[in-house]
Each structure stands twice: as structure tokens, then as C-alpha cells.
Motif scaffolding. Sequence first.
Motif, short mmCIF file in Angstrom:
data_model
loop_
_atom_site.label_atom_id
_atom_site.label_comp_id
_atom_site.label_asym_id
_atom_site.label_seq_id
_atom_site.Cartn_x
_atom_site.Cartn_y
_atom_site.Cartn_z
N ARG A 49 -6.31 -4.60 85.14
CA ARG A 49 -5.09 -3.92 85.58
C ARG A 49 -4.41 -4.70 86.69
O ARG A 49 -3.21 -4.92 86.67
CB ARG A 49 -5.43 -2.50 86.06
CG ARG A 49 -4.21 -1.73 86.55
CD ARG A 49 -4.60 -0.39 87.17
NE ARG A 49 -5.64 -0.47 88.17
CZ ARG A 49 -5.47 -0.85 89.43
NH1 ARG A 49 -4.28 -1.22 89.86
NH2 ARG A 49 -6.48 -0.88 90.28
N ARG A 50 -5.22 -5.17 87.66
CA ARG A 50 -4.65 -5.95 88.76
C ARG A 50 -4.05 -7.25 88.26
O ARG A 50 -2.99 -7.68 88.73
CB ARG A 50 -5.73 -6.23 89.81
CG ARG A 50 -6.11 -4.99 90.61
CD ARG A 50 -7.24 -5.23 91.56
NE ARG A 50 -6.97 -6.33 92.47
CZ ARG A 50 -7.89 -6.93 93.20
NH1 ARG A 50 -9.15 -6.54 93.15
NH2 ARG A 50 -7.57 -7.93 94.00
N LEU A 51 -4.72 -7.89 87.31
CA LEU A 51 -4.20 -9.13 86.74
C LEU A 51 -2.88 -8.89 86.03
O LEU A 51 -1.93 -9.68 86.17
CB LEU A 51 -5.23 -9.73 85.77
CG LEU A 51 -4.86 -11.05 85.11
CD1 LEU A 51 -4.67 -12.14 86.16
CD2 LEU A 51 -5.93 -11.44 84.12
N SER A 52 -2.79 -7.80 85.31
CA SER A 52 -1.55 -7.46 84.62
C SER A 52 -0.42 -7.22 85.62
O SER A 52 0.71 -7.67 85.41
CB SER A 52 -1.78 -6.21 83.77
OG SER A 52 -0.58 -5.79 83.19
N GLU A 53 -0.74 -6.53 86.71
CA GLU A 53 0.27 -6.29 87.75
C GLU A 53 0.73 -7.61 88.37
O GLU A 53 1.92 -7.81 88.62
CB GLU A 53 -0.29 -5.37 88.83
CG GLU A 53 -0.48 -3.94 88.39
CD GLU A 53 -1.23 -3.09 89.39
OE1 GLU A 53 -1.63 -3.62 90.47
OE2 GLU A 53 -1.43 -1.90 89.12
N ARG A 54 -0.20 -8.51 88.62
CA ARG A 54 0.15 -9.81 89.20
C ARG A 54 0.99 -10.63 88.24
O ARG A 54 1.94 -11.31 88.65
CB ARG A 54 -1.11 -10.59 89.60
CG ARG A 54 -1.91 -9.95 90.69
CD ARG A 54 -1.30 -10.20 92.05
NE ARG A 54 -1.66 -9.31 93.11
CZ ARG A 54 -2.84 -8.91 93.51
NH1 ARG A 54 -3.92 -9.28 92.88
NH2 ARG A 54 -2.99 -8.10 94.54
N ASP A 55 0.65 -10.58 86.94
CA ASP A 55 1.44 -11.31 85.95
C ASP A 55 2.88 -10.81 85.93
O ASP A 55 3.82 -11.60 85.85
CB ASP A 55 0.82 -11.19 84.56
CG ASP A 55 -0.45 -12.01 84.40
OD1 ASP A 55 -0.71 -12.88 85.27
OD2 ASP A 55 -1.19 -11.78 83.42
#
Length: 103
Positions: A49-55
Motif C-alpha cells: 500500500r505504501r509503495l502504491s502511494e509513493r508511486d
Amino acid sequence: MTRARHRACTRTWQEFERLLADRREVEETADPRDTQIERLKAGQATLMRRLSERDAEVAELKAFRQQAASRIAAQHAEIERLRRESTTSPNVRRLSVRPAEGD
């Protein structure tokens, strides 16, 4: 009186055995590896989820940078056009440059 005490002990013993069996069953199903796997899965979901937000944030910043670069290029082109026009048009006067205060 002895029979009543014996029946009470028997009921207590049966209850104890049932609770013991229930506890063993729970302990058998609660394998520490399963607990660790569940914890790791939850951690992975959080990281994804955090990776998706950063992307999404990176994509947004890239779009902003592209827009800023386009605006700067358009401003530069306008400045160049005005400079060319100022040298060829009789209606445009050059202003003298004042020295900055403190110089």
C-alpha cells in the motif's frame, strides 16, 4: 454422601478433561509459524500500500515537473520574441538599467 462426592468429582474431572482437550486443540491449531506467516502477510500488504502511494506521488511530481518545464520554455520563447521585437519595432524604447541599491 460418598456417592454425591464421587459424582461431583467425576463431573469436575470430566470438565477438566474437556478443558484440557480444548486447550490442546487450540495449541495445535495455533502454530507459531502460522502466526508469523499472518504477521508477514499483513506487513507485506502494508508495504505494498505504501509503495502504491509513493508511486502515485512520484507520478504526480513528474507531471508537475513536466508542466513547470513547459511553462519555463514558453516564458523563454516569449522573452526571446519580445527581445527580437524590441530591436525591430520603432514603438519600443529600451529603458536604462538602474543600479541596484547598495552597489
